[in-house]
Design an enzyme around this catalytic site. Structure first.
Site, PDB file in Angstrom:
ATOM      1  CB  SER A  20      -4.980  18.174 -14.260  1.00 17.64           C
ATOM      2  OG  SER A  20      -5.725  18.687 -13.194  1.00 17.64           O
ATOM      3  CG  HIS A  67     -13.033   0.072   5.908  1.00 17.78           C
ATOM      4  ND1 HIS A  67     -12.967  -0.390   4.814  1.00 17.78           N
ATOM      5  CD2 HIS A  67     -13.933   1.351   5.947  1.00 17.78           C
ATOM      6  CE1 HIS A  67     -13.574   0.847   3.825  1.00 17.78           C
ATOM      7  NE2 HIS A  67     -13.899   1.711   4.605  1.00 17.78           N
ATOM      8  CE1 TYR A  71      -8.258  19.926   0.090  1.00 18.08           C
ATOM      9  CE2 TYR A  71      -8.226  19.619   2.674  1.00 18.08           C
ATOM     10  CZ  TYR A  71      -8.866  19.860   1.575  1.00 18.08           C
ATOM     11  OH  TYR A  71      -9.980  20.669   1.628  1.00 18.08           O
ATOM     12  NE  ARG A  83     -17.782   8.720  11.609  1.00 15.23           N
ATOM     13  CZ  ARG A  83     -16.765   9.453  11.609  1.00 15.23           C
ATOM     14  NH1 ARG A  83     -16.551  10.684  11.922  1.00 15.23           N
ATOM     15  NH2 ARG A  83     -15.628   8.857  10.977  1.00 15.23           N
ATOM     16  CG  ASP A 103      15.388   4.787 -11.368  1.00 10.16           C
ATOM     17  OD1 ASP A 103      14.385   4.878 -10.323  1.00 10.16           O
ATOM     18  OD2 ASP A 103      15.636   3.430 -11.361  1.00 10.16           O
ATOM     19  CG  HIS A 128      -8.117  19.226   7.053  1.00 14.61           C
ATOM     20  ND1 HIS A 128      -9.584  18.818   6.668  1.00 14.61           N
ATOM     21  CD2 HIS A 128      -7.663  20.108   6.021  1.00 14.61           C
ATOM     22  CE1 HIS A 128      -9.974  19.280   5.703  1.00 14.61           C
ATOM     23  NE2 HIS A 128      -9.097  20.125   5.152  1.00 14.61           N
ATOM     24  CE  LYS A 158      -6.684  21.256  -8.866  1.00 10.49           C
ATOM     25  NZ  LYS A 158      -5.351  21.568  -9.184  1.00 10.49           N
ATOM     26  CD  GLU A 215      -2.998  10.887   5.154  1.00  6.76           C
ATOM     27  OE1 GLU A 215      -1.682  11.266   5.616  1.00  6.76           O
ATOM     28  OE2 GLU A 215      -3.159   9.945   4.639  1.00  6.76           O
ATOM     29  CG  HIS A 252     -12.845  21.912   9.470  1.00  3.99           C
ATOM     30  ND1 HIS A 252     -12.474  22.354   8.109  1.00  3.99           N
ATOM     31  CD2 HIS A 252     -12.551  20.519   9.185  1.00  3.99           C
ATOM     32  CE1 HIS A 252     -11.885  21.584   7.409  1.00  3.99           C
ATOM     33  NE2 HIS A 252     -11.847  20.137   7.941  1.00  3.99           N
ATOM     34  CG  HIS A 253     -11.681  17.469  11.237  1.00  7.87           C
ATOM     35  ND1 HIS A 253     -12.012  16.381  10.617  1.00  7.87           N
ATOM     36  CD2 HIS A 253     -10.757  18.150  10.356  1.00  7.87           C
ATOM     37  CE1 HIS A 253     -11.363  16.486   9.206  1.00  7.87           C
ATOM     38  NE2 HIS A 253     -10.691  17.434   9.145  1.00  7.87           N
ATOM     39  CB  SER A 280       6.753   3.837   4.087  1.00  6.04           C
ATOM     40  OG  SER A 280       6.358   3.613   2.843  1.00  6.04           O
ATOM     41  CB  SER A 281       4.333   8.593   4.273  1.00  5.10           C
ATOM     42  OG  SER A 281       3.443   7.498   4.281  1.00  5.10           O
ATOM     43  CB  THR A 295     -11.890  23.118  -4.360  1.00  7.04           C
ATOM     44  OG1 THR A 295     -11.178  23.152  -3.317  1.00  7.04           O
ATOM     45  CG2 THR A 295     -12.250  21.783  -4.837  1.00  7.04           C
ATOM     46  CD1 TRP A 313     -10.512   7.967  10.992  1.00  9.10           C
ATOM     47  CD2 TRP A 313      -8.314   8.129   9.907  1.00  9.10           C
ATOM     48  NE1 TRP A 313     -10.292   9.334  10.472  1.00  9.10           N
ATOM     49  CE2 TRP A 313      -9.173   9.285   9.705  1.00  9.10           C
ATOM     50  CE3 TRP A 313      -7.019   8.213   9.586  1.00  9.10           C
ATOM     51  CZ2 TRP A 313      -8.558  10.568   9.177  1.00  9.10           C
ATOM     52  CZ3 TRP A 313      -6.496   9.220   8.864  1.00  9.10           C
ATOM     53  CH2 TRP A 313      -7.313  10.546   8.841  1.00  9.10           C
TER      54      TRP A 313
END
Lengths: 541, 159
Positions: A282, A91, A271, A464, A120, A267, A345, A269, A316-317, A183-184, A342, A156
C-alpha cells in the site's frame, strides 16, 4: 525536592552542561563490533534484524533445496526419511520465525519512527534485547540437528503424540519457541507504545501511513495469540517430562485439544506474516502510480477486519478431525468472509493503479507480482475454506502450493519490494536497477515453475511431507524442483544487489522516487537519514 | 510543548516545558483495559477447557505491557518549570514534582542557543551564568527551542 545554594549550582550546572549526555543526544554511532551489540538505535537494530533475516532466509532456503533435490525424482536418493522430515520442520520454523517475521520487524524498526516523526522506538533497550534473543534461539534450534534423534521432525505444528516420541530435541525446540515468542512480544509491545505515544504533534491515527497501521494491527495479533502458543508448548513439555496428560489420550487427555490451541495461534500467525506485506504494498503502489492510495480509510478498516476474523476461523485447519456439522458450517462461512476485506484491499490497489502515471521500477514490479500472485494464493484458500472440498485437499501438495503462493510471492515478494523501495533511503545509494529487474524476472518466473505444478500434484493426490512418491507424480515434481533451484540461485543476485548498494554507487536523493515525499515523511529526511532521526518533530499536514 | 503564563499580581512569568506525548493517561488505561479483557477472556476460556497454562502466560504478558506503558509515560512525564521574577529565575525539573531546583540571580543570568554539534543533531538551549551553562528543553522540538530562546531573552532583557 533539593534546594541547593548558588555555589552548589555552579558545580551542578557544569556537570549537566558538559557531562553526562546519554548516547541519544549528541553523538553518532559507536565504533567497531560493540556498536552492534549494545546499540539502542532503531536503525541499527532494524539493520540487525534485516541481516539476520536474510541469513535465515538463505539457511531455510538451503533446507528447501535439500527437500526439492530429494523430490526431484521418485525413490530415495540423498537423505533418509527422518532427516527429510527434520528438513521440512526446520525449513518451516526458520522461514516463519527466522526470516519473514524478523524481516518485517526490521522494516518496522527502520521505518516506523521515521514515518511517525518519532526520534526512536519508545523502549530502545528492550528493542536491543528483543533482537539479541533471536540469534541465540536459532543457534539452539540448529543445535538439535546434532542431538540424539536429530531435530524435531513432526512438522512446524509440533503435533502430539508424534512430537513427544522424538529424541532429545523437544526441550530445546520448546525453549527456542519460548525465546522467539518473548522476542516477538517485546517487539510488538515496543511498536504499540511507540505508535500510540510518540507520534509527532498533528499525526492523528487516521493520518498514520498504511504500513504503520498494518504493523499496529499485527502487534495486537501477536500480543493476543502468543500466550496461547506458549501455553500449548509448555503443556507438551509437562506431558513429556512431568507426567501430565493434557494431550495424552491414555491419561485422559486429547491430542485434538493441542490442535485447537496451536491453530488459535497459527492462523493469526499467517496474518502476522501477511498484514505488514499489505502495508508495504500500500506504500509502494501509490508512489509508482503517482496517485494517492485509493480508499485509505477502507484499507484501515479492511486490515482491522482481517485481523479480527483471523481469530475466529482457526478450525478450518482441522476439518478432517471429525467436527460437528454445525462447526464445519460455521468455520466454512467465517473463513469465506475473510475474502471480503481482502477483496477490498486488492480492489483498492488496482483502483490506485487505474489511470495512474505508472512506471515499472523493481519495487513496483514486485508489488504488481504480489497483487497478482497473492490473489491466486487467496483464491486457493477460498477453495479450501469449503469443508467438503477441503477433505480432498487436506494434507496434499495443493495445501503446500496454496500457502507457498501466499507466503513466497506474497510475504517474501513484499519484502523484496520494500527492500528495493527503501534501500536507497537506508544506504544513501541507488541499487543496480538492471540487476534488480533480473532478480525480479528470474524470481517471478521460477516461483511459478516451483509452486504452480504443486496444485496439480495435490489434486492428483500426492500427500505432503513425504520423501518418496509414486511415478505418476514424477514430471510435475521434476518441474517444481527445477523451479526451486532457479529461485534459490536467483536470490544470490538479490544478496549481491544489497551488498553493492551498501558499498557505494550512484548517490540517492532525499526523495529518491518522484513525488515520494507526498506519500511518507521518511522521504523528507536525507538519504541516508541522520543517526538520530527526528531531532525536530516534522510538520504534519 | 511550551506553556507560559504571567502572574497578574507579581508580574513574574512561569514557563512550563513538556515533551510531546500523543497518548493521554485515560487513553492508555482504556488500551490496557482492552488488552486485559481480551487476554483474560482467551486465557479463561482455555483454562475452562483444561488448558490452564495459557492464563499465567497471558497475565505475565499483560504485566509486561503495563510496565512498558508506565516506562514510556515516565519518560514523557518529565517537566521543566522556569519561573522568572523581578530578582530571580528559578528552574525546577522533575517527574512527579520538582526533583532538582536551581535559583539564579536574574541580573547575572543569560541565555544561549548553540547550533548543533553535527548535521542533523539538535541545538542546545542553555541558561548561562559566569561562563557555566545548564541545558534546558532537551525534549523540545527545534522550533519550540528557538521560540523559547526568544521568549527567555526578551524576558531577561526586560528586567
Amino acid at each position: 525536592m533539593t534546594e541547593a545554594t548558588h555555589e552548589e549550582h555552579a558545580i551542578h550546572d557544569e556537570h549537566i552542561a558538559h557531562g553526562h549526555h546519554d548516547e541519544h543526544d549528541h553523538h553518532g554511532p559507536a565504533k567497531g563490533f560493540m556498536r552492534w551489540v549494545f546499540t539502542t538505535n532503531h536503525k541499527d537494530i532494524g539493520t540487525l534484524y534485516l541481516v539476520t533475516a536474510l541469513i535465515m532466509f538463505m539457511v531455510g532456503g538451503a533446507m528447501a533445496l535439500v527437500i526439492r533435490a530429494e523430490l526431484f525424482e521418485p525413490g530415495m536418493q540423498y537423505v533418509d526419511p527422518n532427516f527429510f522430515n527434520q528438513m521440512t520442520t526446520l525449513h518451516a520454523l526458520i522461514m516463519v520465525f527466522g526470516a519473514v517475521m524478523p524481516a518485517f520487524v526490521g522494516f518496522a524498526n527502520w521505518m516506523i519512527p521515521m514515518m511517525i516523526g518519532a526520534p526512536d522506538m519508545a523502549l530502545p533497550r528492550m528493542n536491543n534485547w528483543s533482537f539479541w534473543i533471536l540469534p541465540f534461539a536459532f543457534v539452539m534450534l540448529a543445535s538439535t540437528l546434532f542431538m540424539d534423534g536429530g531435530a524435531p521432525a513432526a512438522g512446524w505444528t509440533l503435533y502430539p503424540p508424534l512430537v513427544l516420541q522424538g529424541g532429545a530435541h523437544l526441550p530445546f525446540a520448546i525453549f527456542t519457541v519460548h525465546l522467539l515468542g518473548m522476542s516477538s512480544i517485546m517487539g510488538a509491545i515496543n511498536i504499540i507504545v511507540t505508535v500510540f505515544n510518540m507520534r509527532a504533534p498533528g499525526m492523528t491515527l487516521m493520518k498514520l501511513p498504511l504500513f504503520v497501521w498494518t504493523w499496529v494491527i499485527t502487534a495486537f495479533l501477536l500480543i493476543t495469540v502468543m500466550p496461547v502458543f506458549a501455553g500449548a508448548v509448555t503443556m507438551l513439555l509437562t506431558d513429556k517430562f512431568f507426567g501430565t496428560s493434557f494431550f495424552n489420550a491414555a491419561g485422559g487427555g486429547d491430542p485434538v485439544l493441542y490442535q485447537h490451541l496451536f491453530w488459535f495461534f497459527g492462523h493469526p500467525e499467517v496474518y502476522i506474516m501477511i498484514l505488514p506485506s499489505f502495508g508495504v504494498i500500500s506504500t509502494i503502489i501509490p508512489t509508482f502510480a503517482r496517485k494517492p492510495l485509493f480508499g485509505y480509510s477502507s484499507m484501515v478498516y479492511a486490515t482491522a477486519s482481517i485481523g479480527f476474523l483471523s481469530f475466529i476461523v482457526w478450525a478450518h485447519h482441522q476439518y478432517t478431525v471429525g467436527m460437528p456439522l454445525a462447526g464445519e458450517l460455521y468455520f466454512t462461512y467465517a473463513t469465506m468472509l475473510i475474502a471480503v476485506p481482502t477483496g477490498v484491499k486488492v480492489f483498492n490497489w488496482v483502483a490506485t493503479m487505474w489511470k495512474g502515471a505508472m512506471t515499472f521500477e523493481t519495487p513496483m514490479l514486485f508489488a504488481i507480482a504480489f497483487v497478482v500472485l497473492f490473489t491466486m494464493g487467496g483464491f486457493t484458500g477460498l477453495m479450501m475454506s469449503i469443508s467438503p472440498a477441503d477433505l480432498q485437499y487436506h494434507d496434499t501438495y495443493f495445501i503446500v502450493a496454496h500457502f507457498h503462493y501466499v507466503l513466497v510471492p506474497g510475504a517474501v515478494f513484499a519484502l523484496f519490494a520494500g527492500t528495493y523501495y527503501w534501500l536507497p533511503k537506508w544506504t544513501g545509494h541507488m541499487y543496480d536497477e538492471k540487476l534488480g529487474k533480473l532478480h525480479f524476472w528470474l524470481s517471478t518466473v521460477s516461483v511459478n515453475v516451483l509452486f504452480f505444478p504443486q496444485h496439480f500434484l495435490g489434486l492428483a493426490g500426492m500427500p505432503r511431507r513425504i520423501p518418496d512418491y509414486a511415478v505418476q507424480f514424477a514430471e510435475f515434481n521434476a518441474m517444481s524442483s527445477v523451479g526451486a533451484f532457479i529461485f534459490g540461485f536467483a536470490q544470490l543476485i538479490f544478496v549481491w544487489v544489497v551488498i553493492k548498494a551498501i558499498r557505494g554507487g550512484e548517490k540517492a536523493t532525499d526523495e529518491v522516487w518522484e513525488g515520494a515525499s507526498e506519500h511518507g515523511l521518511e522521504w523528507t529526511l536525507p538519504s541516508p537519514p541522520p543517526y538520530h532521526t527526528w531531532t525536530t518533530a516534522p510538520d504534519i499536514k | 510543548m511550551i506553556e507560559s503564563e504571567r502572574d497578574p499580581q507579581t508580574g513574574g512569568k512561569r514557563i512550563v516545558l513538556k515533551p510531546n506525548a500523543s497518548l493521554t493517561r485515560w487513553q492508555a488505561r482504556l488500551l490496557l483495559g482492552g488488552f486485559a479483557l481480551v487476554l483474560a477472556s482467551i486465557g479463561s476460556a482455555f483454562a475452562f477447557i483444561g488448558c490452564w497454562f495459557v492464563l499465567p502466560f497471558a497475565g505475565a504478558e499483560w504485566l509486561v505491557l503495563a510496565y512498558c506503558f508506565s516506562l514510556a509515560f515516565r519518560q514523557s512525564a518529565v517537566r521543566e518549570v522556569i519561573t522568572v521574577t523581578d530578582a530571580d529565575v528559578m528552574l525546577e525539573r522533575g517527574i512527579r514534582g520538582p526533583e532538582q531546583t536551581y535559583r539564579f540571580r536574574r541580573a547575572w543570568l543569560g541565555v544561549s542557543l548553540d547550533g548543533p554539534a553535527a548535521a542533523g543533531h539538535p541545538s542546545r538551549l542553555c541558561l548561562k551564568r559566569h561562563g557555566r551553562k545548564i541545558e534546558i528543553g532537551r525534549f523540545l522540538v527545534e522550533s519550540e527551542r528557538e521560540a523559547l530562546y526568544r521568549e527567555l531573552k526578551k524576558e531577561l532583557m526586560n528586567g
